[in-house]
Design a protein around this motif. Sequence first.
Motif, short mmCIF file in Angstrom:
data_model
loop_
_atom_site.label_atom_id
_atom_site.label_comp_id
_atom_site.label_asym_id
_atom_site.label_seq_id
_atom_site.Cartn_x
_atom_site.Cartn_y
_atom_site.Cartn_z
N PHE A 420 0.83 -1.20 0.00
CA PHE A 420 0.00 0.00 0.00
C PHE A 420 0.88 1.26 0.00
O PHE A 420 0.84 2.04 0.94
CB PHE A 420 -0.92 0.01 1.22
N LEU A 540 -12.75 -0.93 4.94
CA LEU A 540 -11.77 -1.64 4.13
C LEU A 540 -11.99 -1.47 2.62
O LEU A 540 -11.23 -2.02 1.82
CB LEU A 540 -11.79 -3.14 4.47
N THR A 573 -11.68 -1.60 -4.52
CA THR A 573 -10.67 -2.42 -3.84
C THR A 573 -11.15 -2.78 -2.44
O THR A 573 -11.90 -2.04 -1.81
CB THR A 573 -9.33 -1.67 -3.73
N THR A 575 -9.36 -4.05 1.14
CA THR A 575 -8.09 -4.26 1.83
C THR A 575 -8.15 -5.54 2.64
O THR A 575 -9.08 -5.77 3.41
CB THR A 575 -7.80 -3.08 2.77
N THR A 576 -7.15 -6.40 2.45
CA THR A 576 -7.02 -7.63 3.23
C THR A 576 -5.62 -7.68 3.82
O THR A 576 -4.73 -6.92 3.41
CB THR A 576 -7.23 -8.87 2.34
N PRO A 580 -4.40 -5.70 -1.32
CA PRO A 580 -5.71 -5.35 -1.87
C PRO A 580 -6.23 -6.37 -2.89
O PRO A 580 -5.46 -6.95 -3.65
CB PRO A 580 -5.47 -4.00 -2.54
N TYR A 603 -2.25 -4.01 -6.20
CA TYR A 603 -2.49 -2.93 -7.15
C TYR A 603 -1.82 -3.25 -8.49
O TYR A 603 -0.90 -4.07 -8.56
CB TYR A 603 -1.96 -1.61 -6.61
#
Length: 605
Positions: A420, A540, A573, A575-576, A580, A603
């Motif tokens: 990120f 998220l 997206t 977020t995990t 992503p 990404y």
Amino acid sequence: MIRLRVGLWALLIFSNSVWGEPSSAYVTQVEFFGNASIKSKQLHSVLELHEPRLFSYKEFDPRIQKLDAISLKTYYVSNGFLAASVQDSFSIEEDRATLYYTIKEGKQYFLHAIQVKGNTSISTHEITTILGLNIDEPFNPVRINANMPSLEELYQHHSKLYVTFDFIPDIKDSVNAVLMIEEGPDVSIHKIEILDVDSGEVHLVERELVFEEGDYYTKQAVDDSKRRILETGLYSSSNIAPVLGSPTDSLVAVKVQVKPFKDRRAIQSDGGFDKIEISDGLLPVPGIGGNLEWLNRSVFGSTNRFSSKISAELPLEEQFHYPRLRVDANLLNQWIGTIRIPTRFKGFFHMFKNFADLEGPFILRYGVQISTIHKFGDRSFIDMSLKWEKFEEPEEIKENVEQRKVDIHYRLDQTNHPFFPSKGSIVSIRLNGTGGILGGNREFLKIEIDGRNYFRIYGNSVFAIRGNYGILSGWDTADEQYEHILYDKFYLGGSSNLRAWDPLEFAVETDSTGAPTSTPKGETYRLIVNSEIRFPIYELIGGVLFLDGGKLGSAKYWNSTSGIRWDAGFGITITTPLGPVRLDYAMQLSDLSEWRIHLGVLYAF
């Protein structure tokens, strides 16, 4: 009986929803009073309890509102309003909360002059740049305090361990500031102690240190030494710290503490999202992978490490949806005799299906590789390798293709996060030479340059841009017969580059009538430009707006930028912990009826 129980549960749930406790209040409106100098839109970006956004509703909590009021005051102070005050209040009607902030801005102060005294090791310009002291701009004490540790760290690179700072602002109509610096003595190392290591292994730690007794203490040497100790693979952690005494001391002892792995032999596994390397001509594609590795960190008590790894990868790109199997055996060491040359000997075997031929036979590739990797940061390195590879299947290339390559890869990664990134840049230069003095039956030279930059533009929104340039020289048209398996030329299309095209189908072959087919067409020149705005939506969930451009052509037109084709689109997206997950929609700007939807991980760049 079962129906009766289900009916009772349904009645209970319904009764709770009607007669149960009232739901919590949600923030529906935020109002500011007295903010004459800063727009409400800017203040909204500071708040945790913000007004409803797309898919985003904030539950009201008075404690968080108090913290938001403090954040608003800090924001005002950082913009030069040193005496600003913020009062918070709220009203609740049914389940809707309206928040109020009454602001007394006061006078805005600007920095008129800055004097730095006592600095000899670092220039005044560099100091004021680090602290963000800019003449005729709003005076920002918040930034000054936040950046002081960075200045102290820079002094440690100059052997100054006892530096002290005294920042004195003279606040009248404007701010005249003085920064008093006492640098202290240049500190040298008079003693090195290595702790928690068996006597027989002390020399293994000593030879990784890039400083010795009598040297000046520098943070760079300490950081490099810690990294080198960990690269041996024998220790799970390392810590190097000076033993500080009186501020007038010019000598320090340095303690080196390492923690050996409990087991020199281990079985370990790993997995997650990854960018999967398919071939030299394709940009890595998003996918999911995992591996199981047997590791011996000290072969016969030496510093040689051996590992045997089996990996499975599943690309998520369309037409690649088939697991790829890899088996690698590695022998590694950081030293050859008394010379530190990090070296890896690898034997490999790969089994995979060809692009868009999932019903066809497996392709079996095997070979050996010798490489040396020099790291100069967490994610920066120079990798130089020699590789020999052949194919067992299919029969058409079993006897006709033998590749011998030299590969040089330079990567400088200065971003703040691997998954990120919100600031920093990446520069990558890769040189691949096949054949030539190495032999083999194929000969060409490939160069690829990739540059990326990331920076915040508003709140937590990030602007990202990438440029990629590749050229292939010395290509023999006789090698075209194997290109549908090797993919050594350049291709475009897919979720990691031009998202309004299917994978590899930016350019396709034509049939005898000139009509396009579904067979990808590679070229010897590639140019890509990608830009994205990444922004949060709710919790998220995030969004992406993007613009992609690219072209393929002949290497003889290597300096041409005409004919670039563009696409644009948006994505969602999630977020995990692994990175992503994204769903992108893109359309070709030259033909808006041509659009694609791609599912990807991580990404695009």
